[in-house]
Design a protein around this motif. Structure first.
Motif, short mmCIF file in Angstrom:
data_model
loop_
_atom_site.label_atom_id
_atom_site.label_comp_id
_atom_site.label_asym_id
_atom_site.label_seq_id
_atom_site.Cartn_x
_atom_site.Cartn_y
_atom_site.Cartn_z
N LEU A 133 2.75 7.39 -11.34
CA LEU A 133 2.78 6.13 -10.62
C LEU A 133 1.54 5.38 -10.62
O LEU A 133 1.42 4.31 -10.45
CB LEU A 133 2.56 6.70 -9.24
CG LEU A 133 4.19 7.39 -8.75
CD1 LEU A 133 4.01 8.05 -7.31
CD2 LEU A 133 5.23 6.52 -8.85
N ASP A 134 0.33 6.10 -11.28
CA ASP A 134 -1.02 5.40 -11.38
C ASP A 134 -0.97 4.69 -12.44
O ASP A 134 -1.86 3.75 -12.50
CB ASP A 134 -2.34 6.57 -11.60
CG ASP A 134 -2.64 7.08 -10.27
OD1 ASP A 134 -2.22 6.72 -9.28
OD2 ASP A 134 -3.13 8.31 -10.26
N SER A 135 -0.13 4.68 -13.53
CA SER A 135 0.05 4.11 -14.83
C SER A 135 0.55 2.65 -14.52
O SER A 135 0.59 1.83 -15.40
CB SER A 135 0.92 4.70 -15.67
OG SER A 135 2.37 4.69 -15.27
N LYS A 136 1.16 2.40 -13.34
CA LYS A 136 1.66 1.01 -12.80
C LYS A 136 2.72 0.46 -13.96
O LYS A 136 2.81 -0.73 -14.24
CB LYS A 136 0.61 0.03 -13.07
CG LYS A 136 -0.66 0.47 -12.16
CD LYS A 136 -0.27 0.35 -10.72
CE LYS A 136 -1.49 0.69 -10.00
NZ LYS A 136 -1.40 0.82 -8.58
N SER A 137 3.68 1.59 -14.55
CA SER A 137 4.71 1.27 -15.33
C SER A 137 5.69 0.60 -14.55
O SER A 137 5.75 0.74 -13.38
CB SER A 137 5.06 2.52 -16.20
OG SER A 137 5.55 3.46 -14.90
N LYS A 138 6.59 0.35 -15.42
CA LYS A 138 8.03 -0.41 -14.79
C LYS A 138 8.95 0.73 -14.54
O LYS A 138 10.29 0.59 -14.66
CB LYS A 138 8.39 -1.54 -15.61
CG LYS A 138 7.35 -2.68 -15.43
CD LYS A 138 8.00 -3.72 -16.35
CE LYS A 138 6.72 -5.14 -16.16
NZ LYS A 138 7.42 -6.07 -16.82
N MET A 139 8.39 1.95 -14.35
CA MET A 139 9.65 2.99 -14.33
C MET A 139 10.54 2.68 -13.06
O MET A 139 10.17 2.67 -12.11
CB MET A 139 8.76 4.30 -14.09
CG MET A 139 9.67 5.49 -13.73
SD MET A 139 8.73 6.93 -13.72
CE MET A 139 8.03 6.84 -12.27
N THR A 140 12.03 3.04 -13.26
CA THR A 140 13.04 2.58 -12.37
C THR A 140 13.56 4.18 -11.80
O THR A 140 14.23 4.42 -11.02
CB THR A 140 13.96 1.92 -12.76
OG1 THR A 140 14.69 2.32 -13.94
CG2 THR A 140 13.22 0.46 -12.97
N ALA A 141 13.33 5.10 -12.72
CA ALA A 141 13.97 6.42 -12.46
C ALA A 141 12.97 7.67 -13.19
O ALA A 141 12.47 7.06 -14.07
CB ALA A 141 15.57 6.59 -13.14
N VAL A 142 13.16 8.45 -12.49
CA VAL A 142 12.40 9.60 -12.97
C VAL A 142 13.39 11.16 -13.01
O VAL A 142 14.05 11.23 -12.07
CB VAL A 142 11.21 10.21 -12.29
CG1 VAL A 142 11.25 10.39 -10.80
CG2 VAL A 142 10.02 11.09 -13.04
N ILE A 143 13.11 11.92 -14.20
CA ILE A 143 13.78 13.00 -14.30
C ILE A 143 12.74 14.21 -14.05
O ILE A 143 11.52 14.21 -14.91
CB ILE A 143 14.49 13.32 -15.54
CG1 ILE A 143 15.63 12.22 -15.57
CG2 ILE A 143 15.06 14.62 -15.88
CD1 ILE A 143 16.45 12.18 -16.91
N VAL A 144 12.85 15.24 -13.48
CA VAL A 144 11.93 16.35 -13.19
C VAL A 144 12.61 17.84 -13.68
O VAL A 144 13.54 17.79 -13.07
CB VAL A 144 11.35 16.44 -11.81
CG1 VAL A 144 10.25 17.40 -11.98
CG2 VAL A 144 10.70 15.11 -11.52
#
Length: 329
Positions: A228-239
């Motif tokens: 989240l700190d990376s300020k990326s344009k990530m729209t989904a995350v897999i854990v």
């Protein structure tokens, strides 16, 4: 023994075979167990052990009792072993290789008939020691390098491939990943599936969206915080694991992000409680019951064969379930 034979109408030889752990026709086994309960018969385990050189005990080594995933597998192992007349000694390595080695030594010294283990890593010195001592061994979850033995595992690469492909099919192109340490067997196999799905869709893998951490809630918090700190344009995350998932979810909500409005979420191995979240979590699950049953049945087979059965590898499919935590873009 004569009373049990008389009650069942079976021969003393058949009763003796049952009591000594031999394989019987299912109707005969059921009849004998019913008669034993009715007559209150008790086996002298110490005497039988001296005669057969068997303790009717199987050791189970788990990486951590803190993981719901591991404890559910162990529960199915124990349940299945009980149905075959075996007791279980279940030990916790507490995510420590020294404890893992100590557990192996303890079980070998206890002269258990066999051992089922979920190794901490593919290095597995503890399990090479067990094999060298001639104790029947079944590995679960991952192989140990340089060790030939039975293995029960899941199709990690395929499970991740299907998860990523599903997200891409919903329009997601910037997919983050929170994983256990990169040198672990599970992480390596799942990363293969992660990259394969991107490549087949013609999408680049953004390594800035991949974070590795120790398997714990704190590890999940740390990895998700960095994403989240990376300020990326990530729209989904897999854990990649339940404990990592719980930590990641905490951070997402603490930061004020909405699931799935801001970030779609998909976790691995979140058993029994995925639907208790709001929204319900999308998951890739392993067939816990089948894993435990297969491992228990393999160790019984190996023990009763005198450790001479052919080695088997059983690889089971994972299952993808999309729920409210994932949305279409």
């Amino acid at each position: 023994m004569k009373d049990v034979a008389k009650s069942t109408g079976l021969s003393i030889a058949t009763i003796s075979k049952y009591l000594n752990g031999g394989n019987l026709l299912e109707p005969n086994r059921i009849a004998i167990e019913a008669a034993i309960r009715k007559l209150g018969y008790r086996v002298n385990e110490a005497a039988r052990g001296l005669k057969t050189n068997m303790t009717m005990t199987i050791g189970v080594i788990a990486p951590s009792f803190n993981s719901l995933y591991f404890m559910m597998i162990v529960s199915w192992i124990e349940k299945t072993l009980t149905s075959y007349g075996y007791a279980s000694i279940i030990l916790d390595s507490r995510l420590d290789k020294a404890n893992e080695m100590a557990n192996a030594g303890f079980l070998v010294n206890k002269k258990v008939d066999g051992i089922i283990a979920l190794p901490l890593s593919s290095n597995g010195a503890a399990f090479r020691f067990i094999a060298k001592e001639g104790v029947p061994l079944i590995l679960m979850d991952k192989p140990v390098r340089g060790l030939s033995c039975d293995l029960v595992k899941v199709e990690n690469r395929k499970g991740m491939y299907e998860a990523v492909s599903a997200l891409i099919g919903l329009g997601h192109k910037a997919i983050g990943l929170v994983s256990m340490p990169k040198d672990t067997y599970t992480a390596i196999e799942r990363m293969k599936g992660f990259r394969q799905a991107h490549e087949e869709a013609g999408l680049p893998v953004d390594d800035r969206l991949i974070e590795y951490e120790d398997v714990s809630m704190m590890g999940g918090r740390l990895a998700m915080s960095r994403l989240l700190d990376s300020k990326s344009k990530m729209t989904a995350v897999i854990v990649n694991n339940d404990e990592l998932s719980f930590g990641a979810l905490q951070v997402i909500r603490e930061r004020g992000f909405s699931i799935p409005g801001d970030i779609s979420f998909l976790g691995f191995d979140i058993y029994g409680i995925a639907e208790a979240f709001n929204p319900a979590l999308s998951v890739v699950d392993q067939p816990i019951d089948a894993l435990g049953k297969h491992a228990a049945e393999l160790i019984v087979k190996r023990v009763t064969s005198g450790n001479k059965a052919e080695y088997e590898t059983i690889s089971l499919e994972m299952s993808l379930c999309l729920r409210g935590s994932v949305r279409k873009l």
